[in-house]
Design a protein around this motif. Structure first.
Motif, PDB file in Angstrom:
ATOM      1  N   VAL A 295       0.861  -1.182   0.000  1.00 52.31           N
ATOM      2  CA  VAL A 295       0.000   0.000   0.000  1.00 52.31           C
ATOM      3  C   VAL A 295       0.893   1.225   0.000  1.00 52.31           C
ATOM      4  O   VAL A 295       1.898   1.282   0.706  1.00 52.31           O
ATOM      5  N   PHE A 296       0.517   2.222  -0.772  1.00 55.29           N
ATOM      6  CA  PHE A 296       1.338   3.413  -0.939  1.00 55.29           C
ATOM      7  C   PHE A 296       1.569   4.097   0.409  1.00 55.29           C
ATOM      8  O   PHE A 296       0.617   4.495   1.082  1.00 55.29           O
ATOM      9  N   GLU A 297       2.873   4.183   0.807  1.00 56.56           N
ATOM     10  CA  GLU A 297       3.301   4.835   2.051  1.00 56.56           C
ATOM     11  C   GLU A 297       2.472   4.338   3.238  1.00 56.56           C
ATOM     12  O   GLU A 297       1.925   5.114   4.023  1.00 56.56           O
ATOM     13  N   TYR A 298       2.418   3.005   3.369  1.00 59.77           N
ATOM     14  CA  TYR A 298       1.687   2.417   4.489  1.00 59.77           C
ATOM     15  C   TYR A 298       2.373   2.731   5.817  1.00 59.77           C
ATOM     16  O   TYR A 298       1.713   2.972   6.823  1.00 59.77           O
ATOM     17  N   ASN A 299       3.715   2.724   5.827  1.00 56.90           N
ATOM     18  CA  ASN A 299       4.456   2.995   7.065  1.00 56.90           C
ATOM     19  C   ASN A 299       5.662   3.872   6.715  1.00 56.90           C
ATOM     20  O   ASN A 299       6.741   3.376   6.394  1.00 56.90           O
ATOM     21  N   SER A 300       5.467   5.174   6.766  1.00 56.60           N
ATOM     22  CA  SER A 300       6.534   6.113   6.386  1.00 56.60           C
ATOM     23  C   SER A 300       7.679   6.127   7.378  1.00 56.60           C
ATOM     24  O   SER A 300       8.783   6.597   7.044  1.00 56.60           O
ATOM     25  N   TYR A 301       7.453   5.619   8.578  1.00 55.47           N
ATOM     26  CA  TYR A 301       8.507   5.649   9.581  1.00 55.47           C
ATOM     27  C   TYR A 301       9.611   4.629   9.283  1.00 55.47           C
ATOM     28  O   TYR A 301      10.640   4.635   9.953  1.00 55.47           O
ATOM     29  N   MET A 302       9.401   3.777   8.291  1.00 56.07           N
ATOM     30  CA  MET A 302      10.458   2.851   7.900  1.00 56.07           C
ATOM     31  C   MET A 302      11.638   3.573   7.239  1.00 56.07           C
ATOM     32  O   MET A 302      12.697   2.986   7.058  1.00 56.07           O
ATOM     33  N   TYR A 303      11.425   4.833   6.881  1.00 55.11           N
ATOM     34  CA  TYR A 303      12.559   5.621   6.384  1.00 55.11           C
ATOM     35  C   TYR A 303      13.663   5.718   7.429  1.00 55.11           C
ATOM     36  O   TYR A 303      14.849   5.859   7.084  1.00 55.11           O
ATOM     37  N   LEU A 304      13.295   5.650   8.701  1.00 54.78           N
ATOM     38  CA  LEU A 304      14.288   5.783   9.768  1.00 54.78           C
ATOM     39  C   LEU A 304      15.296   4.648   9.725  1.00 54.78           C
ATOM     40  O   LEU A 304      16.469   4.833  10.073  1.00 54.78           O
ATOM     41  N   TYR A 305      14.870   3.459   9.320  1.00 59.42           N
ATOM     42  CA  TYR A 305      15.799   2.320   9.194  1.00 59.42           C
ATOM     43  C   TYR A 305      16.912   2.652   8.210  1.00 59.42           C
ATOM     44  O   TYR A 305      18.103   2.427   8.478  1.00 59.42           O
ATOM     45  N   PHE A 306      16.543   3.203   7.073  1.00 62.11           N
ATOM     46  CA  PHE A 306      17.546   3.507   6.049  1.00 62.11           C
ATOM     47  C   PHE A 306      18.384   4.723   6.434  1.00 62.11           C
ATOM     48  O   PHE A 306      19.577   4.777   6.118  1.00 62.11           O
ATOM     49  N   ILE A 307      17.772   5.686   7.123  1.00 59.80           N
ATOM     50  CA  ILE A 307      18.551   6.845   7.572  1.00 59.80           C
ATOM     51  C   ILE A 307      19.615   6.410   8.571  1.00 59.80           C
ATOM     52  O   ILE A 307      20.775   6.846   8.504  1.00 59.80           O
ATOM     53  N   CYS A 308      19.248   5.524   9.498  1.00 61.34           N
ATOM     54  CA  CYS A 308      20.227   5.022  10.475  1.00 61.34           C
ATOM     55  C   CYS A 308      21.339   4.253   9.779  1.00 61.34           C
ATOM     56  O   CYS A 308      22.529   4.386  10.141  1.00 61.34           O
TER      57      CYS A 308
END
Length: 1581
Positions: free
Chosen positions: A1131-1144
């Motif tokens: 689903v489009f941008e279902y969990n935007s907080y997963m960006y934090l995994y890649f930022i870390c």
């Protein structure tokens, strides 16, 4: 004279010393007794006489901190008679200099803490006006106020606002409020609250009221500051501090916005409010000041960058104007009425699947082709909403900036090559990328220099502070010794005191246990103590740690076994294993708790970390919920026993603490740009979203909310800015978007670069660590196994006795040698950087040299002699064999033999380049290539046999290079044998044949420069193995976490016919997708996974590799953000907080990259310390020294003609105004070329040729004038030769129509004249000289880079030529031919979305057909090889990354060298002669010796010698002539020797006299002086 600056390696070597110095200075304190002695003891003051401390301390008996009273204020306002008398005397003698005036004390500057020798003021004196402590401000009507943190604040003693004196209660109260910590905290909380409210995308109704409250608070702050400091008149008033200007901007914008609606301009009120955080936190002020100073150092680089970008943009404009509008248009089968409207209709263009832009094409043989039925026409707009083009200078400049930043540059290159032709790849490889690399490397070097200068200045202050503290302690100690000697009769009686204290201490030890001791220490019960002792012995055993590590490694292995899909049984086994390991680690924690008790256990940081993991694991078992972060954190427990891993964690933790201010500045800038972007573009994205989205939904990257704005800014900081800029320009104002994003790119990259370089050069304290238990137990096991496996031999007793004595002597000598080295290190610690290389280093270098000679026998001609060693008798056959060996030896040792071999190697590699997929259709070329391969193989076989005979087999195989030759030759021989016997179609032999691409490696051993670089890289790679394992384990933690978070969630239901993902509104999970496929009986509907996923740890590694090394990593991030549940449709941008995994992960990669570069620099430092040159040979080093020496000398002038007219013309041409005039003409010519556009008006098309003709006439007149004035000497200057060649091309271009278009392109070459003008600037000249000095090393590394690219291109062509075209591989960009392979490898080298090439060559069934036939070839199938592809890509990317790092370091090192002893320029000599003319108006070339000190003081740097340094004039030992006069050339020679710190050759005097004659010749009113100087010059010659 300025002191010598530290070199890069000296700064690098002193990291540990700097860390220790900081630690020592932070611990410097004076106890109260020492302070009383310092302030009241005359003996201490006597010892500190003539020091800086003595001048700052008050007289004995006077308090240090004295309240400001009306009497003291009147004393300040009264002029001092002594000062007036001194001033009158100085005016009479006219010797007022800056050295005679008191200087400001750096330790007492505003905002700095009080020096330690002042002590701490009493509580009642805090926040109270005090008398000035700095003598510099005693007569400037100022006073100081010290807050509770001992920070100095300085105020004007005059009336504030002409109303409030320092004793006014209102001003005193304002000062107390202003300096109180609660007031500062209140303002900080207000700013942070205001910033939080700024993040609201839809502000509530009370937002305006809150804004008024904030404005009122800021107004109150301004009033407090104005009342306490004054408004503007005075050095320390409100407006004199630039940080207070922010307050003025906040207040003014706040009041104006109440009455006027500024629209988007109101965003200007946001910026100063955010920037006020810098003014509130003192540490941030220092960091911002350091950044501003580094920006000043970057001004010269910025000028070069702008000029370079302008030239490249102009070249791109002239080459590719209008080319990107060529598209594939379907040719209509009917007549059309309006041809223009038909070409503008997008329906008539050809689009590839998934592409938003039409397919570009060209009309040349090497450009892109259109599909059948389509014609290549110039139609419509440019790609990417029309923003990617070279149609005007502005758009061309934007494209070049995009190329320099490496953001999606591969797409621009692909489109340009498809439209203009592959031949223009040379433009990008030889012009754009080298030019951008040069500018960027100089920017990195200048930032590194600025960081080093700041670090060196800080170290200087720390050393001064430590030295002053040592002086104080020495003075106190000396005073105490004198006082003790005078009272020798008095003796204390400490024994009685000790006898009294002893029983008390014992009694306290035996006191009954308290409740706290029972809870924390468990020492009250004898049974408890017995258990603790036994357990302590158990847990302290090295084998206990070994067992824990084994369990930890097994746990990590079980964690790596998790994958998707898993059977229920396998999943149950993993859960049970997780339970077992959790219980094991819990038992370990409880055993340690019992043995060490609570107090001792939690004093160890690792125990706290272990206990947290165990507690969370037990909690996970209780709540029956899977916590993946716990599994990942267990990997980091290895750092406890792994020193390199611990160093990485310590680097991250220490850098966050040490560089907190700089990191906070970066975070504040991210916040500010996020808020500004949201306020500027939020409404535009809502209103105009349909321009960038087909379904009118917001894209992933937008400014509609603060959360998404932060994502956009972070993406820009990571280097991807051009695509979001296009979207912004399409929905909002183009100018606003360009300015905004360019500011983010420039400021953000400057901050990141400063942070990275500061982290690289930072002086972190690294304590010497002892062996841990794991290392001890491994040592014991190795020793035990060695004793068991060692062969026991019985030695003779006499032999054993004889062996004992030398061993003892050796140990004694080794111990004495270590003692001597220790004493030397202690005695010469501070002068380590100035010492010459020791004998030991020279011996080590000689040993290394001998080792190299042994390893490479073919390079040691002199060591081996002229003939090989005889191994047979001299009779009969032996003599024949010896003669044969001598003959072979003379052949292989001849220079021509190596040159011929090098040519053969190059020809054989070129022949391999023809073995593409089209070779089977070219039978003649195929036959020629096959015969050439046989010939080359025979020649290499002959070479090997000759070397076997000449050197012998033993000596031949002792060299690594000959082993490489031998193995590569075996590949060719086996390949020919397979072809001969018909086995070449077998897959094994086909794969084996691809190894022939390594043949060019044989050229490395024949080129000395390449060999030096390869040896340096091999040493670097060997030293990085441990670090590589650390990085792999670090990535393993993120891979395990990724498998737990995203395993099985990157799958989706796809329609293969339309290449689209079915919406989650229709298909929810895997079952519905398979059901749909069965119902419609459609094989095109598949449930598939993305190519990069986290279904297992290895796939996670590949995804992380793509994320860390590829510029285009958004596909993995999109899949993670859209992932929902296991086997569910995304689903489009279902969990935007997963960006934090890649930022870390990217932040962690930032630190690992820093560690890699540290390892490279450490290796280069070791090579430099051993006396070896870095990346250059001895001959190249001699050339660099020759060039450097030549740059020290002024350029030889052209001889002045004797003819009067020619002489006047000569004077005109050699003056700088004429050169500046011609540079202005060149600049105007560039401007006329810059106004070229794709859609030119008729008037401009008519005027443009005439403008070119006018400039051509001007250039021709310049050529004729220079030819007349300079005569044949015109062609002795490289600049003049370049002008002549360009002029000829331009003239020929007029008469030859085919070259007319390219004649403006040759005119662009004249822009180098601007570089000649810029070289007059000292900073730019040093940068250009640094680049020139680095050219030999850059050539060696660049040549190795070319060889690597050639080998990789051949390997890719031979392995992946028949791979199915998909993703980024198409008809032009593939591995089918050598040229296409080079283009693909170039894109992969710069980490430009290489996943688009990796995916096709990893393709397997069912995405490809392994049995598909390839016409004309025996190779079947179009599938790839995943294992070969991954190894190939990783190897190529890592090697090229290492070479690029070496290129940057080469520029940095040479830039540092250019700062150390800058060569004298012609400006310096001209300044010398102008000053000489003032002292010698008659041009006699002599002045009196008594005037020499005044003359040297009147000079400018670097030749200036102040009067206070008159001893340097005495040391010059100038020869005195009659009447005590000195000669001009003798003085100049002595001063240049002082600058260069080394003797100058005797011929330099003649050169200096030539320059003197040239400068004096240019003055027409000094004809007599000119004749005398020319006579002197001719006499000297």
């Amino acid at each position: 004279m300025a002191s010598r600056k530290m070199t890069f390696f000296e700064m690098w070597r002193s990291k540990k010393e700097r860390g220790e110095l900081r630690r020592r200075t932070n611990q410097l304190r004076l106890d109260p007794s020492q302070m009383s002695q310092l302030l009241g003891d005359t003996g201490v003051r006597r010892a500190l006489q003539n020091s800086r401390i003595e001048g700052l301390l008050p007289p004995i008996g006077m308090e240090v901190f004295r309240r400001l009273t009306p009497a003291s204020l009147r004393w300040i306002e009264q002029p001092h008679e002594a000062e007036e008398m001194a001033l009158e005397m100085s005016e009479r003698s006219e010797e007022v200099t800056e050295n005679n005036m008191p200087k400001q004390t750096s330790d007492l500057e505003t905002g700095k803490p009080l020096p330690i020798f002042f002590g701490d003021p009493s509580h009642d004196l805090l926040n109270t006006p005090l008398e000035e402590l700095d003598p510099f401000y005693e007569s400037q009507k100022t006073f100081i106020v010290v807050n509770k943190d001992n920070i100095v604040h300085r105020f004007n003693a005059e009336q504030a606002c002409y109303l409030l004196s320092p004793f006014n209660p209102l001003r005193t109260a304002a000062i107390r409020i202003y300096l109180h910590s609660l007031f500062n905290f209140f303002i900080l909380v207000t700013i942070l609250t205001n910033c939080v409210l700024m993040t609201m995308s839809d502000p509530p109704a009370w937002f305006k009221v809150a804004e008024r409250v904030f404005t009122t608070i800021y107004m109150f702050e301004v009033i407090i500051k104005v009342v306490s400091r004054g408004f503007c008149f005075g050095k320390f008033t409100f407006l004199r501090d630039p940080w207070n200007w922010l307050d003025g901007m906040v207040i003014s914008t706040g009041f104006l916005m109440e009455f006027i609606d500024f629209g988007k301009v109101s965003v200007l009120a946001t910026v100063p409010r955010v920037l006020k955080i810098f003014a509130v936190i003192p540490g941030l002020k220092t960091s911002v000041g350091a950044l501003v100073r580094s920006l000043k150092r970057l001004l010269n680089v910025i000028v070069l960058m702008l000029l370079c970008l302008s030239v490249l943009a102009l070249i791109g404009l002239l080459l590719f104007v209008g080319d990107l509008k060529r598209k594939c248009v379907i040719w209509p089968s009917y007549e059309i009425d309006n041809y223009t409207d038909y070409l503008q209709d997008h329906v008539n263009y050809y689009y590839r699947s998934g592409s938003l832009d039409a397919l570009l094409c060209g009309n040349t043989s090497d450009s892109g082709r259109c599909p059948e039925g389509y014609t290549c026409l110039k139609a419509g707009n440019n790609p990417n909403y029309g923003y990617t083009s070279f149609d005007s200078f502005g758009w061309s400049l934007l494209s070049v900036v995009r190329l320099m930043s490496k953001d999606y540059w591969e797409n621009l290159v692909e489109m340009t090559l498809r439209a203009a032709g592959k031949r223009f790849l040379t433009f990008f490889m030889l012009v754009v990328f080298p030019g951008c690399f040069h500018v960027l490397s100089l920017a990195v070097a200048v930032v590194a220099m600025a960081c080093c200068e700041q670090e060196e200045a800080a170290v200087g202050q720390l050393k001064q502070r430590e030295g002053e503290f040592g002086q104080i302690l020495e003075a106190i100690k000396r005073s105490e010794e004198d006082e003790g000697a005078s009272r020798a009769a008095l003796s204390p009686e400490p024994e009685k005191k000790e006898s009294v204290e002893g029983p008390d201490r014992d009694q306290r030890a035996c006191s009954p246990c308290k409740s706290a001791d029972c809870l924390l220490k468990w020492n009250c019960c004898g049974c408890c103590r017995w258990i603790k002792q036994r357990l302590n012995i158990f847990i302290s055993s090295p084998f206990f740690d070994l067992g824990v590590v084994i369990c930890l490694v097994l746990n990590i292995i079980f964690m790596c076994m998790e994958h998707y899909p898993m059977t229920e049984r396998f999943s149950r086994v993993l859960n049970e294993a997780h339970l077992v390991f959790t219980l094991i680690f819990a038992a370990e924690m409880f055993l340690k708790l019992i043995a060490m008790n609570l107090d001792g256990y939690f004093r160890v940081g690792w125990n706290i970390f272990d206990s947290l993991l165990v507690a969370i694991s037990l909690l996970e078992l209780l709540i029956v919920e899977h916590l993946p972060c716990v599994l990942m954190m267990r990997v980091f427990r290895l750092a406890k026993w792994w020193p390199s891993f611990r160093m990485l964690i310590k680097l991250i933790w220490t850098s966050v603490r040490a560089l907190w201010d700089l990191t906070l500045v970066l975070l504040i800038m991210v916040f500010m740009f996020s808020v500004v972007g949201m306020q500027l573009f939020q409404q535009d994205y809502k209103d105009n979203v349909c321009r960038i989205s087909v379904d009118c939904h917001l894209p992933r990257w937008h400014f509609n909310s603060f959360f998404h704005s932060v994502h956009v800014i972070i993406r820009v900081l990571f280097g991807e800015w051009i695509e979001v800029t296009w979207d912004c320009m399409e929905v909002s104002s183009r100018t606003t978007c360009l300015i905004f994003f360019l500011m983010v790119v420039v400021i953000g990259n400057l901050l990141l670069l400063n942070l990275f370089v500061t982290l690289l050069l930072s002086s972190f304290i690294t304590e010497a660590e002892e062996k841990n238990n794991l290392q001890i137990v491994i040592t014991r096991i190795n020793r035990t196994l060695g004793n068991l496996l060692r062969k026991k031999t019985q030695l003779n007793p006499d032999q054993a006795d004889n062996e004992k004595v030398p061993r003892k002597k050796y140990l004694d000598s080794a111990a004495s040698h270590e003692l001597v080295l220790e004493v030397q290190d202690r005695g010469h610690l501070t002068s380590e950087s100035c010492r010459a290389p020791t004998a030991e280093a020279e011996e080590t270098a000689e040993d290394d040299e001998e080792t190299e000679i042994k390893r490479y026998p073919e390079d040691s001609k002199e060591q081996n002699g002229d003939t090989p060693k005889d191994c047979c008798s001299n009779d009969g056959t032996g003599r024949v064999w010896s003669n044969l060996r001598r003959a072979c030896f003379s052949i292989v040792q001849h220079k021509c033999f190596e040159y011929i071999l090098l040519i053969i190697i190059l020809l054989s590699s070129v022949a391999l380049a023809f073995e593409d997929i089209h070779l089977q259709h070219r039978q003649v070329l195929k036959t020629v290539v096959a015969r050439a391969e046989q010939v080359f193989t025979c020649l290499f076989l002959v070479e090997m046999i000759l070397k076997w005979i000449a050197f012998g087999l033993k000596k031949y195989f002792t060299s690594t290079w000959t082993w490489i030759d031998f193995l590569i030759l075996q590949v060719s021989v086996v390949s020919l044998a397979a072809d001969r016997f018909g086995f070449s179609e077998l897959g094994v032999f086909q794969s084996f044949r691809t190894l022939r691409a390594l043949g060019l490696l044989r050229a490395v051993s024949r080129v000395q420069g390449l060999k030096v670089v390869v040896q340096a890289l091999v040493r670097t790679v060997q030293s990085m193995f441990d670090l590589l394992l650390v990085v792999l384990v670090f990535w393993l933690a993120f891979s395990i976490l990724g498998v737990n978070l995203f395993g099985g969630k990157f799958h989706y239901c796809s329609n293969e016919t339309s290449q689209e993902i079915i919406s989650s509104l229709y298909i929810a999970n895997k079952s519905e997708c398979l059901l749909l496929s069965m119902e419609e009986d459609s094989p095109d509907i598949l449930w598939k996974s993305t190519e990069l996923n986290y279904d297992n740890v290895l796939s996670g590694y590949l995804s992380l590799l793509h994320l860390g090394l590829s510029a285009d990593c958004v596909d993995v991030m999109y899949a993670a953000v859209d992932a929902t549940w296991l086997e569910s449709q995304p689903v489009f941008e279902y969990n935007s907080y997963m960006y934090l995994y890649f930022i870390c992960f990217i932040i962690g990669s930032f630190f690992t990259l820093n560690l890699f570069i540290r390892a490279v620099i450490d290796n280069l430092h070791r090579q430099k310390s051993s006396g070896n040159q870095i990346f250059i040979t001895k001959e190249q080093h001699k050339y660099c020294m020759f060039v450097k020496t030549h740059m020290m000398k002024p350029q030889e002038p052209f001889p002045r003609p004797q003819n009067c007219c020619q002489a006047r013309l000569f004077d005109l041409l050699t003056k700088r105004p004429f050169q500046v005039l011609m540079a202005v003409v060149v600049f105007l010519n560039m401007v006329t070329l810059m106004v070229v556009t794709d859609q030119e008006t008729m008037e401009y098309e008519e005027v443009l040729p005439w403008l070119h003709l006018v400039f051509l006439i001007i250039y021709t007149i310049e050529f004729i004038l220079k030819l007349i004035g300079l005569r044949h000497h015109y062609f002795t200057s490289g600049w003049n030769i370049l002008d002549f060649v360009v002029l000829i091309f331009c003239i020929v271009g007029i008469f030859i129509g085919e070259l007319f278009f390219y004649s403006p392109l040759f005119t662009v070459l004249r822009v180098v004249h601007i570089f000649r003008i810029l070289s007059w600037v000292t900073g730019i000249r040093k940068l250009l000289n640094a680049f020139m000095m680095s050219l030999p090393a850059l050539f060696n590394i660049g040549l190795l880079y070319v060889i690597l690219m050639f080998i990789s291109s051949l390997f890719g062509m031979l392995n992946f030529g028949y791979v199915k075209k998909d993703v980024r591989m198409d008809d032009m960009f593939n591995f089918e031919t050598f040229g296409s392979s080079v283009i693909c490898l170039l894109m992969i080298t710069t980490s430009a979305s290489w996943g688009g090439f990796l995916t096709p060559i990893m393709s397997t069934q069912p995405d490809c057909d392994p049995d598909m036939g390839n016409p004309g070839s025996t190779t079947r199938g179009n599938c790839g090889s995943p294992a070969v592809a991954i190894v190939f890509f990783i190897t190529h990317i890592c090697l090229t990354f290492l070479l690029v790092v070496c290129l940057y370091l080469t520029i940095i090192l040479e830039t540092f060298k250019s700062e150390d002893g800058e060569p004298l320029s012609e400006d310096d000599f001209q300044m010398f002669y102008k000053t000489w003319k003032k002292f010698d108006p008659e041009a006699s070339q002599f002045i009196r010796y008594s005037e020499l000190s005044d003359f040297c003081d009147a000079l400018q740097e670097p030749l200036k010698i102040p009067k206070t340094s008159s001893i340097k004039l005495t040391l010059t030992d100038l020869p005195l002539l009659s009447e005590d006069k000195v000669h001009c050339s003798e003085v100049l020679h002595a001063l240049t020797t002082q600058v260069s710190c080394e003797p100058i050759s005797s011929s330099l005097q003649g050169k200096q006299e030539d320059v003197e004659a040239t400068i004096l010749q240019q003055r027409a009113d000094e004809e007599t002086a000119v004749q005398s100087v020319q006579g002197g010059v001719s006499a000297s010659e």
